[in-house]
Design a protein around this motif. Structure first.
Motif, PDB file in Angstrom:
ATOM      1  N   LEU A 190       0.901  -1.060  -0.178  1.00 18.57           N
ATOM      2  CA  LEU A 190      -0.060  -0.219   0.128  1.00 18.57           C
ATOM      3  C   LEU A 190       1.215   1.376   0.183  1.00 18.57           C
ATOM      4  CD1 LEU A 190      -2.755   1.855   0.394  1.00 18.57           C
ATOM      5  CD2 LEU A 190      -2.428   1.157   2.838  1.00 18.57           C
ATOM      6  N   LEU A 191       2.159   1.157   0.823  1.00 19.18           N
ATOM      7  CA  LEU A 191       2.872   2.181   1.043  1.00 19.18           C
ATOM      8  C   LEU A 191       3.577   2.410  -0.752  1.00 19.18           C
ATOM      9  CD1 LEU A 191       4.553   2.325   4.384  1.00 19.18           C
ATOM     10  CD2 LEU A 191       2.431   3.654   3.798  1.00 19.18           C
ATOM     11  N   ALA A 192       4.165   1.448  -1.379  1.00 23.13           N
ATOM     12  CA  ALA A 192       4.693   1.572  -1.903  1.00 23.13           C
ATOM     13  C   ALA A 192       3.601   2.068  -3.574  1.00 23.13           C
ATOM     14  CB  ALA A 192       5.427  -0.109  -2.471  1.00 23.13           C
ATOM     15  N   ASN A 193       2.091   1.577  -3.508  1.00 21.72           N
ATOM     16  CA  ASN A 193       1.128   2.405  -4.000  1.00 21.72           C
ATOM     17  C   ASN A 193       1.178   4.030  -4.022  1.00 21.72           C
ATOM     18  OD1 ASN A 193       1.568  -0.263  -5.315  1.00 21.72           O
ATOM     19  ND2 ASN A 193      -0.427  -0.389  -4.786  1.00 21.72           N
ATOM     20  N   LEU A 194       1.002   4.426  -3.082  1.00 20.95           N
ATOM     21  CA  LEU A 194       0.751   5.850  -2.857  1.00 20.95           C
ATOM     22  C   LEU A 194       1.921   6.278  -3.158  1.00 20.95           C
ATOM     23  CD1 LEU A 194      -0.536   5.535   0.804  1.00 20.95           C
ATOM     24  CD2 LEU A 194      -1.613   5.807  -1.211  1.00 20.95           C
ATOM     25  N   ALA A 195       3.730   5.984  -2.961  1.00 22.13           N
ATOM     26  CA  ALA A 195       5.026   6.366  -3.163  1.00 22.13           C
ATOM     27  C   ALA A 195       4.433   6.830  -4.515  1.00 22.13           C
ATOM     28  CB  ALA A 195       5.688   6.109  -3.089  1.00 22.13           C
ATOM     29  N   LEU A 197       1.904   7.070  -6.784  1.00 18.00           N
ATOM     30  CA  LEU A 197       0.966   7.962  -6.817  1.00 18.00           C
ATOM     31  C   LEU A 197       1.162   9.140  -6.658  1.00 18.00           C
ATOM     32  CD1 LEU A 197      -2.782   7.720  -8.163  1.00 18.00           C
ATOM     33  CD2 LEU A 197      -2.345   8.024  -5.246  1.00 18.00           C
ATOM     34  N   ILE A 198       1.502   9.508  -6.006  1.00 16.57           N
ATOM     35  CA  ILE A 198       2.039  11.454  -5.431  1.00 16.57           C
ATOM     36  C   ILE A 198       3.776  10.853  -6.464  1.00 16.57           C
ATOM     37  CG2 ILE A 198       1.449  10.862  -2.917  1.00 16.57           C
ATOM     38  CD1 ILE A 198       3.397  10.519  -2.727  1.00 16.57           C
ATOM     39  N   LYS A 199       4.315  10.122  -7.012  1.00 17.48           N
ATOM     40  CA  LYS A 199       5.561  10.063  -7.766  1.00 17.48           C
ATOM     41  C   LYS A 199       6.872  10.571  -6.539  1.00 17.48           C
ATOM     42  CE  LYS A 199       3.471  11.827 -12.161  1.00 17.48           C
ATOM     43  NZ  LYS A 199       3.507  10.081 -12.678  1.00 17.48           N
ATOM     44  N   ALA A 200       6.994   9.965  -5.722  1.00 15.13           N
ATOM     45  CA  ALA A 200       7.903  10.101  -4.560  1.00 15.13           C
ATOM     46  C   ALA A 200       9.244   9.726  -5.301  1.00 15.13           C
ATOM     47  CB  ALA A 200       7.441   9.121  -4.046  1.00 15.13           C
ATOM     48  N   LYS A 201       9.942  11.052  -4.423  1.00 17.63           N
ATOM     49  CA  LYS A 201      11.263  10.756  -5.109  1.00 17.63           C
ATOM     50  C   LYS A 201      12.417  10.777  -3.966  1.00 17.63           C
ATOM     51  CE  LYS A 201      11.159  13.540  -8.975  1.00 17.63           C
ATOM     52  NZ  LYS A 201      11.398  15.029  -9.739  1.00 17.63           N
ATOM     53  N   LYS A 202      11.727  11.150  -3.070  1.00 18.75           N
ATOM     54  CA  LYS A 202      12.462  10.953  -1.411  1.00 18.75           C
ATOM     55  C   LYS A 202      11.964  10.181   0.037  1.00 18.75           C
ATOM     56  CE  LYS A 202      14.845  14.832   0.327  1.00 18.75           C
ATOM     57  NZ  LYS A 202      16.058  15.296   0.403  1.00 18.75           N
ATOM     58  N   ALA A 203      12.211   9.575   0.517  1.00 13.81           N
ATOM     59  CA  ALA A 203      11.349   8.976   1.083  1.00 13.81           C
ATOM     60  C   ALA A 203      12.166   8.747   2.600  1.00 13.81           C
ATOM     61  CB  ALA A 203      11.095   7.601   1.507  1.00 13.81           C
ATOM     62  N   LEU A 219      12.063   0.108  -4.305  1.00 12.21           N
ATOM     63  CA  LEU A 219      11.568  -0.934  -5.304  1.00 12.21           C
ATOM     64  C   LEU A 219      10.735   0.656  -5.934  1.00 12.21           C
ATOM     65  CD1 LEU A 219      11.268  -4.202  -4.406  1.00 12.21           C
ATOM     66  CD2 LEU A 219      12.858  -3.420  -6.045  1.00 12.21           C
ATOM     67  N   ALA A 220      10.005   1.149  -5.620  1.00 14.57           N
ATOM     68  CA  ALA A 220       8.806   2.119  -6.274  1.00 14.57           C
ATOM     69  C   ALA A 220       9.237   3.151  -6.527  1.00 14.57           C
ATOM     70  CB  ALA A 220       7.774   2.788  -4.841  1.00 14.57           C
ATOM     71  N   LEU A 221      10.558   3.873  -5.989  1.00 18.99           N
ATOM     72  CA  LEU A 221      11.664   5.609  -6.386  1.00 18.99           C
ATOM     73  C   LEU A 221      11.813   4.836  -7.564  1.00 18.99           C
ATOM     74  CD1 LEU A 221      12.486   5.849  -2.694  1.00 18.99           C
ATOM     75  CD2 LEU A 221      10.689   6.896  -3.920  1.00 18.99           C
ATOM     76  N   PRO A 222      11.846   6.340  -8.215  1.00 25.20           N
ATOM     77  CA  PRO A 222      12.597   6.549  -9.852  1.00 25.20           C
ATOM     78  C   PRO A 222      13.756   5.962  -9.514  1.00 25.20           C
ATOM     79  CG  PRO A 222      12.354   8.598  -9.198  1.00 25.20           C
ATOM     80  CD  PRO A 222      11.263   7.563  -8.179  1.00 25.20           C
ATOM     81  N   PRO A 223      14.878   5.401 -10.430  1.00 26.49           N
ATOM     82  CA  PRO A 223      15.900   5.392 -10.560  1.00 26.49           C
ATOM     83  C   PRO A 223      17.268   6.124  -9.946  1.00 26.49           C
ATOM     84  CG  PRO A 223      15.796   4.670 -12.707  1.00 26.49           C
ATOM     85  CD  PRO A 223      14.623   5.507 -12.114  1.00 26.49           C
ATOM     86  N   ALA A 224      16.393   7.463  -9.724  1.00 29.89           N
ATOM     87  CA  ALA A 224      17.721   8.811  -8.519  1.00 29.89           C
ATOM     88  C   ALA A 224      17.185   8.759  -7.460  1.00 29.89           C
ATOM     89  CB  ALA A 224      17.476   9.889  -9.948  1.00 29.89           C
ATOM     90  N   GLY A 225      15.841   7.621  -7.152  1.00 29.69           N
ATOM     91  CA  GLY A 225      15.190   8.107  -5.554  1.00 29.69           C
ATOM     92  C   GLY A 225      16.453   7.398  -4.862  1.00 29.69           C
ATOM     93  N   ARG A 226      15.566   8.047  -3.559  1.00 24.07           N
ATOM     94  CA  ARG A 226      17.051   7.873  -2.401  1.00 24.07           C
ATOM     95  C   ARG A 226      15.963   7.432  -1.214  1.00 24.07           C
ATOM     96  NH1 ARG A 226      19.438  13.916   0.357  1.00 24.07           N
ATOM     97  NH2 ARG A 226      20.090  12.270   2.802  1.00 24.07           N
ATOM     98  N   VAL A 227      16.117   6.554   0.203  1.00 26.43           N
ATOM     99  CA  VAL A 227      15.746   6.379   1.617  1.00 26.43           C
ATOM    100  C   VAL A 227      16.507   6.301   2.083  1.00 26.43           C
ATOM    101  CG1 VAL A 227      14.031   4.693   2.231  1.00 26.43           C
ATOM    102  CG2 VAL A 227      14.473   4.543   0.041  1.00 26.43           C
ATOM    103  N   VAL A 228      16.117   7.107   3.156  1.00 25.12           N
ATOM    104  CA  VAL A 228      17.112   7.813   4.007  1.00 25.12           C
ATOM    105  C   VAL A 228      16.576   6.889   5.254  1.00 25.12           C
ATOM    106  CG1 VAL A 228      17.876   9.476   6.211  1.00 25.12           C
ATOM    107  CG2 VAL A 228      17.438  10.020   3.250  1.00 25.12           C
ATOM    108  N   THR A 229      16.799   5.819   5.964  1.00 27.85           N
ATOM    109  CA  THR A 229      16.283   5.039   6.454  1.00 27.85           C
ATOM    110  C   THR A 229      17.220   5.271   8.485  1.00 27.85           C
ATOM    111  OG1 THR A 229      16.120   2.427   7.304  1.00 27.85           O
ATOM    112  CG2 THR A 229      17.650   2.548   6.073  1.00 27.85           C
ATOM    113  N   CYS A 230      16.875   4.717   9.690  1.00 26.31           N
ATOM    114  CA  CYS A 230      18.018   4.849  11.024  1.00 26.31           C
ATOM    115  C   CYS A 230      17.647   3.841  11.293  1.00 26.31           C
ATOM    116  CB  CYS A 230      16.557   5.941  11.847  1.00 26.31           C
ATOM    117  SG  CYS A 230      16.555   7.471  10.887  1.00 26.31           S
TER     118      CYS A 230
END
Length: 359
Positions: A190-195, A197-203, A219-230
């Motif tokens: 569900l979160l991946a589909n929402l990302a 839907l809003i054309k997310a690039k940073k998570a 996997l839901a972000l474009p190739p230039a996307g970025r996920v900051v995880t803590c």
């Protein structure tokens, strides 16, 4: 003749030992002394009493007119001799221990005792009722059908499109201690589909663990996307890193091994407020309110903030003092409900999922 028979009787009787044999008297005695025992050929006869005669009484001497009583002869003399043979009185019975009767309580004392017992029973029931109240025993940890339900399995089989690496990482995570607290597959999709839907690039992902949610977002972000995880524990992320690499998404995942609040403050200090599209909060509940506020600052308008485990297995209904995490989750739910900066939706997926859309 009588003297000889008395002598024969004495020789015939067993030795009485310490018993006393009264000497025969010339005159006939109608009764032996009270309490005397008669013995014949070794058999003891019941003690004499004035209320009881011998069952076979000895013949009594018949007094003659004008003379002394005539002593019986023949077998009657035997009974005369027996009447004069006595045994010592029986020893007194052992003293019996007197049993003291139970003291009887007066009416006021009985009422006081009954009131005390009733009060103790009431207090015990009240204590057990607070610890094991009926609603706690019937509490549902899941509002949806159980995972092994045929209907739920049908739902997942007709909706899930899980990447092979993501599925392998989910199964690996479930084998770890506390692995069942991870994000569920339907929540991640569900979160991946929402990302998308809003054309997310940073998570932003708070609470990496093995990186299942971080990989689902990557996997839901474009190739230039970025996920900051803590994450504060370096062990679990290393278990999932090979699968990040297998999915060819490792370059998108920016792992920060430090407390999440420090990372959030660094991002705000770096001027990244309002630049993130998606934020996921699945970290410790003690700081969940602080996470919510900082993530809301980092999100852009129209961004999605997801908060997991907002039902806390039903403990939010009535948090107990021994469970401060449940109280923190309850306070956050009340805060989000009254927050005019977001549109919200609380879904019964997993242990509860709140979606807040920043206005």
């Amino acid at each position: 003749m009588v003297e000889r028979r008395k002598k024969d009787i004495k020789n015939f009787l067993p030795d009485p030992g310490p018993q006393t044999v009264l000497p025969c008297q010339a005159k006939f005695q109608a009764r032996p002394p009270d309490g005397a025992r008669l013995a014949w050929a070794g058999f003891a006869v019941r003690p004499w009493s004035r209320q009881m005669e011998l069952e076979t009484a000895a013949p009594r001497a018949v007094p003659r007119q004008g003379g002394p009583a005539r002593e019986p002869k023949g077998p009657s003399a035997v009974w005369v001799a027996l009447a004069q043979v006595t045994l010592p009185p029986p020893p007194p019975p052992p003293a019996r221990t007197m049993i003291q009767p139970m003291p009887r309580l007066s009416v006021p004392a009985a009422l006081a005792l009954g009131s005390a017992a009733l009060g103790a029973a009431f207090a015990t029931g009240l204590f057990l009722g607070r610890r094991c109240s009926p609603w706690r025993s019937r509490r549902e940890k899941r509002l949806l059908p159980p995972e092994d339900s045929p209907l739920w399995q049908y739902l997942l089989s007709r909706s899930m499109r899980e990447h092979p690496a993501l599925r392998s990482l989910r199964l690996l995570t479930l084998e770890q201690p506390q692995g069942d607290s991870m994000m569920t597959c339907e929540q991640a999709q569900l979160l991946a589909n929402l990302a998308r839907l809003i054309k997310a690039k940073k998570a932003l992902d708070l609470g990496t663990f093995t990186g299942y949610s971080a990989l689902a977002l990557a996997l839901a972000l474009p190739p230039a996307g970025r996920v900051v995880t803590c994450e504060v524990n370096p062990g679990p992320p290393e278990l999932g890193r090979p699968l990040w690499r297998q999915a060819e998404e490792e370059h998108k995942i920016d792992l920060r091994l430090k407390p999440a609040l420090e990372t959030l403050d660094e991002l705000l200090a770096a001027g990244e407020a309002g630049t993130f599209d998606v934020a996921v909060v699945d970290a410790d509940k003690e700081n969940c309110t602080a996470y919510y506020e900082r993530c809301l600052q980092l999100l852009r308008p129209g961004g999605v903030l997801a908060v997991l485990s907002v039902l806390w297995e039903g403990e939010v209904l009535q948090p107990q003092p021994r469970d401060p995490d449940a109280q923190c989750v309850r306070n956050l739910n009340e805060r989000i409900l009254r927050d005019a900066r977001v549109h919200i939706s609380l879904l019964p997926l997993g242990d509860g999922l709140t979606l807040a859309f920043k206005i």
